[in-house]
Design a protein around this motif. Sequence first.
Motif, PDB file in Angstrom:
ATOM      1  N   TYR A  44     -12.796 -22.303   8.849  1.00  0.00           N
ATOM      2  CA  TYR A  44     -13.263 -21.266  10.083  1.00  0.00           C
ATOM      3  C   TYR A  44     -14.276 -22.721  10.231  1.00  0.00           C
ATOM      4  CZ  TYR A  44     -11.011 -18.038   6.289  1.00  0.00           C
ATOM      5  OH  TYR A  44     -10.237 -17.573   6.278  1.00  0.00           O
ATOM      6  N   LEU A  55     -14.562 -12.591   7.188  1.00  0.00           N
ATOM      7  CA  LEU A  55     -13.592 -13.738   7.352  1.00  0.00           C
ATOM      8  C   LEU A  55     -12.429 -13.847   5.985  1.00  0.00           C
ATOM      9  CD1 LEU A  55     -15.767 -16.495   9.204  1.00  0.00           C
ATOM     10  CD2 LEU A  55     -14.334 -14.367  10.271  1.00  0.00           C
ATOM     11  N   THR A 108     -21.922 -10.712  16.481  1.00  0.00           N
ATOM     12  CA  THR A 108     -20.937 -10.518  15.522  1.00  0.00           C
ATOM     13  C   THR A 108     -21.547 -11.609  14.260  1.00  0.00           C
ATOM     14  OG1 THR A 108     -19.831 -10.630  17.390  1.00  0.00           O
ATOM     15  CG2 THR A 108     -18.765 -11.485  15.021  1.00  0.00           C
ATOM     16  N   HIS A 135     -20.209 -13.805  11.040  1.00  0.00           N
ATOM     17  CA  HIS A 135     -18.938 -13.941  10.180  1.00  0.00           C
ATOM     18  C   HIS A 135     -19.465 -14.238   9.213  1.00  0.00           C
ATOM     19  CE1 HIS A 135     -18.417 -14.989  14.612  1.00  0.00           C
ATOM     20  NE2 HIS A 135     -17.556 -14.582  14.442  1.00  0.00           N
ATOM     21  N   ARG A 183     -17.296 -21.555  12.435  1.00  0.00           N
ATOM     22  CA  ARG A 183     -18.395 -20.299  12.629  1.00  0.00           C
ATOM     23  C   ARG A 183     -18.812 -19.300  10.712  1.00  0.00           C
ATOM     24  NH1 ARG A 183     -21.335 -16.522  16.950  1.00  0.00           N
ATOM     25  NH2 ARG A 183     -22.952 -15.971  15.459  1.00  0.00           N
ATOM     26  N   ILE A 184     -19.323 -20.245   9.793  1.00  0.00           N
ATOM     27  CA  ILE A 184     -19.524 -18.488   8.884  1.00  0.00           C
ATOM     28  C   ILE A 184     -21.792 -17.961   9.721  1.00  0.00           C
ATOM     29  CG2 ILE A 184     -19.872 -19.184   6.932  1.00  0.00           C
ATOM     30  CD1 ILE A 184     -17.161 -20.459   6.635  1.00  0.00           C
ATOM     31  N   ASP A 185     -21.687 -17.075   9.032  1.00  0.00           N
ATOM     32  CA  ASP A 185     -23.389 -16.724   9.317  1.00  0.00           C
ATOM     33  C   ASP A 185     -23.328 -16.717   7.904  1.00  0.00           C
ATOM     34  OD1 ASP A 185     -23.254 -16.879  11.947  1.00  0.00           O
ATOM     35  OD2 ASP A 185     -21.845 -15.575  12.549  1.00  0.00           O
ATOM     36  N   TRP A 215     -20.080  -6.784  11.804  1.00  0.00           N
ATOM     37  CA  TRP A 215     -19.472  -7.557  11.084  1.00  0.00           C
ATOM     38  C   TRP A 215     -18.297  -8.191  11.087  1.00  0.00           C
ATOM     39  CZ3 TRP A 215     -22.678  -6.335   5.641  1.00  0.00           C
ATOM     40  CH2 TRP A 215     -24.315  -5.955   6.356  1.00  0.00           C
ATOM     41  N   LYS A 216     -17.897  -9.636  10.372  1.00  0.00           N
ATOM     42  CA  LYS A 216     -16.561  -9.562  10.518  1.00  0.00           C
ATOM     43  C   LYS A 216     -16.208 -10.432   8.651  1.00  0.00           C
ATOM     44  CE  LYS A 216     -16.285  -8.360  14.662  1.00  0.00           C
ATOM     45  NZ  LYS A 216     -15.045  -6.992  14.720  1.00  0.00           N
TER      46      LYS A 216
END
Length: 381
Positions: free
Chosen positions: A253, A230, A195, A197, A255-257, A227-228
């Motif tokens: 947020y 946000l 997943t 983010h 978590r941010i990827d 893929w999310k």
Amino acid sequence: MTKKQRKIIRAVLELGFFCLLLSACAAKTVLDDLDRFAGSDTGAYGQAGMTAAQQAAALLPKKQIRVGFVQVGHESDWRIAATKSGKQAFSEENGYDLHFVDADNDPKVQVEAVRRFIKERMDYIVIDPILTTGWTAVLKEAYHAKIPVILLDRTIDCKDQYYAAWFGSDFVREGEWAGEWLQNYLKKQGRDQETIHIVTINGTQGASAQIGRTQGFAQYVEKNANWKLLAQECGDFTESGGKAVMERYLQTYERIDVVVCQNDNEAFGACAALDEAGVAYGVDAENDGGVILISFDATRAGLEAVLDGKIHADFECNPLSPPYAAEAIRRLEAGEVLTEKDYYLPEDCFTADEEPMTLMIDFTPKQMVTVTKELLEDREY
């Protein structure tokens, strides 16, 4: 005949002969000048069959072409490079009388400037529009005034009969390249099932660059169920805007990827916010769960950030459209008809990877370019 009468006749004949000599000298001077022109780029002046009036007119100084150019503003490094290119392309040396307006990101100022250019009877009007909407009425006015309009960079919602040509970028394709790169990059990292983010820092809402890049990237969000997305907030294509939006994301947020910034200046602001928050990002942190940073524009400063490993990939938006507009004007002045209405500029995709991947969209390959010091030294912007 008296002696006095003979003197008068002799004087008249001498005067007539003197006038003939003057005429011959004048004609020789014109022809000599035409011979000099024949060896230059303006050799058309030496063509046979020209009347004396045409020959004389050819020797007169050329009239400068009056161009009214209304620019978006000065919000980013990219915009400053575009303005510099415009002032060089439409310089006095190149035969132009340039009337330049910086709209400072105010659409009303742009429309008012175009109306003023129409009233002042410019030969041509060049517009880099802030927004896609609100142009039909004023472009109709230019059309009926028989003043050709050339659009740069961003597109508009208007019938194409009201402008002569547009030169710019395929913003949707830029967004697609970014999505294709991220998809391939995550797969290479073994994260294609994880997943992811994502947050986006958008450009000015309603600008065609913002609309196109958003649409292009959105196609890949839809393709990849893991893929999310946000949030998407407006950073207005500025460093301060990018920093403010990134700060809100970090507070909101856990978590941010991935951070997608719609231009380099927003990316610089995002980097500053990540630095202040102590959040790892960039190529060196990719094995430690660091944030992946994507940007657009590929200005020199942006590519320096790619070389430093802060930005993973940067997708070019070419700011050097004014020379193309100047060439279009040259052709129109020569009585030529432009064969196309819309023209896309050449652009590249840049990466810090020493083994750049090849992207593929609609069976069209795109080899990414590795950023090096040598590349930056040769960069025009």
